[in-house]
Enzyme design. Structure first.
Site, PDB file in Angstrom:
ATOM      1  N   LYS A 250       0.806  -1.282  -0.039  1.00 61.67           N
ATOM      2  CA  LYS A 250      -0.090  -0.074   0.050  1.00 61.67           C
ATOM      3  C   LYS A 250       0.991   1.243   0.100  1.00 61.67           C
ATOM      4  O   LYS A 250       2.161   1.275   0.431  1.00 61.67           O
ATOM      5  CB  LYS A 250      -1.024  -0.064   1.380  1.00 61.67           C
ATOM      6  CG  LYS A 250      -2.069  -1.023   1.092  1.00 61.67           C
ATOM      7  CD  LYS A 250      -3.004  -0.531   0.095  1.00 61.67           C
ATOM      8  CE  LYS A 250      -4.303  -1.664   0.052  1.00 61.67           C
ATOM      9  NZ  LYS A 250      -5.336  -1.614   1.360  1.00 61.67           N
ATOM     10  N   ARG A 284      -4.220  -9.949   3.658  1.00 64.70           N
ATOM     11  CA  ARG A 284      -4.323  -9.842   1.984  1.00 64.70           C
ATOM     12  C   ARG A 284      -2.932  -9.312   1.571  1.00 64.70           C
ATOM     13  O   ARG A 284      -2.710  -8.304   1.474  1.00 64.70           O
ATOM     14  CB  ARG A 284      -5.421  -8.994   1.581  1.00 64.70           C
ATOM     15  CG  ARG A 284      -5.678  -8.920   0.119  1.00 64.70           C
ATOM     16  CD  ARG A 284      -6.992  -7.886  -0.139  1.00 64.70           C
ATOM     17  NE  ARG A 284      -7.390  -7.846  -1.342  1.00 64.70           N
ATOM     18  CZ  ARG A 284      -7.034  -6.917  -2.498  1.00 64.70           C
ATOM     19  NH1 ARG A 284      -5.909  -6.272  -2.255  1.00 64.70           N
ATOM     20  NH2 ARG A 284      -7.212  -7.011  -3.717  1.00 64.70           N
TER      21      ARG A 284
END
Length: 319
Positions: A250, A284
């Protein structure tokens, strides 16, 4: 079921004298049957692999857009130890909407081929009720909605199936800008939002044993907010539902380390481990093999899993 020598009769880890026991989330229903697989989230962490069939995906920039590439990547993730494969056909980032039929045409063939060859948990990353319905029919056992239940019809689709629902915190309408996100207290605000959405899902007929929550790292959050959510993730896990941490590669990791997308593996693993220590029970991740190893090592440190092949300094001779 993985067991540990460091467990009490009630299944929780013991703590040595003078030590503080690790944080364990107060799961309301820890044992979950998802498709053909059973997870005891009081003892284990599931690794969710990511396969995006989009030409402009956040991480792989279209590497798995072609059908054969997406199918191959899905089976490769299973071979590397993924418990779960998350298949998406539309990016979260702001931009033109993807027609619903086109999104379904992207994800359904991948789901069908993976289901035919594996009992792995398959989730469809979508907020559209129609895509969720078609994906469930093709073999998906989870609907991963990253938009905070933006499509009211989706709840009825999930309620009428056996699928699990991931409820994610995000504030913007799908694929729209949300500049300068502000929270009075990001962990408190996110927990409140998720609690309200859980109530909404249960009122629509989705049972609590089929609900998972995700605080939505980076989704309508800046880097400082995502970092705070990670260190205070226990406040999300305290809701009592298995918590999913979607931290892999991210932007909050990239900005923290000044690393582009190809150089965020170490930061992603660190964020995943901290998330597990603070109660996440699903991570994830893009880099499956490294993430599985990190999850197993963290489980062992927490006393939730027995190390494999104990030999070092266990006998009469050092090894």
């Amino acid at each position: 079921m993985r067991t540990s020598p460091l467990t009490r009769s009630d299944g929780l880890p013991t703590a040595s004298t003078g030590t503080r026991p690790p944080y364990l989330p107060p799961l309301r229903i820890p044992v979950r049957r998802i498709g053909a697989r059973t997870f005891d989230f009081s003892r284990q962490v599931a690794v969710m692999a990511v396969v995006n069939r989009t030409p402009d995906s956040f991480y792989d920039r279209g590497r798995t857009f072609q059908l054969d590439a997406a199918v191959s990547a899905s089976f490769a993730a299973v071979a590397e130890g993924a418990d779960w494969v998350d298949i998406g056909g539309a990016p979260f980032a702001p931009g033109a909407p993807i027609p619903v039929d086109e999104e379904a045409e992207r994800v359904v063939p991948v789901i069908a081929e993976l289901r035919a060859g594996s009992d792995v948990v398959i989730s469809v990353d979508t907020f559209h009720a129609q895509v969720a319905r078609d994906a469930i029919r093709a073999g998906a056992t989870v609907v991963n909605d990253t938009t905070g239940l933006s499509d009211a019809a989706l709840l009825a689709i999930v309620a009428d199936s056996e699928a699990t629902l991931v409820i994610t915190h995000s504030l913007a309408a799908p694929r729209t800008q949300y500049p300068r996100p502000h929270y009075e207290d990001v962990a408190v605000d996110v927990a409140r939002f998720l609690s309200e959405r859980v109530d909404r899902a249960m009122a629509a007929g989705v049972p609590e044993e089929r609900i998972i929550v995700d605080p939505g790292h980076d989704l309508n959050k800046n880097t400082l907010q995502s970092l705070e959510l990670t260190r205070r993730l226990s406040e999300i896990a305290d809701l009592g539902f298995p918590t999913l941490a979607a931290v892999s590669n991210k932007d909050f990791i990239g900005e923290t380390l000044q690393a582009d997308r190809a150089a965020r593996l170490e930061g992603s693993i660190a964020a995943a481990v901290v998330s597990i220590m603070n109660g996440a029970r699903i991570i994830r991740m893009h880099n499956v093999a490294a993430s599985v190893a990190a999850a197993r090592m963290t489980e062992a440190i927490l006393g939730l899993w027995t190390p494999q092949g104990l030999r070092h300094n266990m006998g009469e001779a050092n090894e």
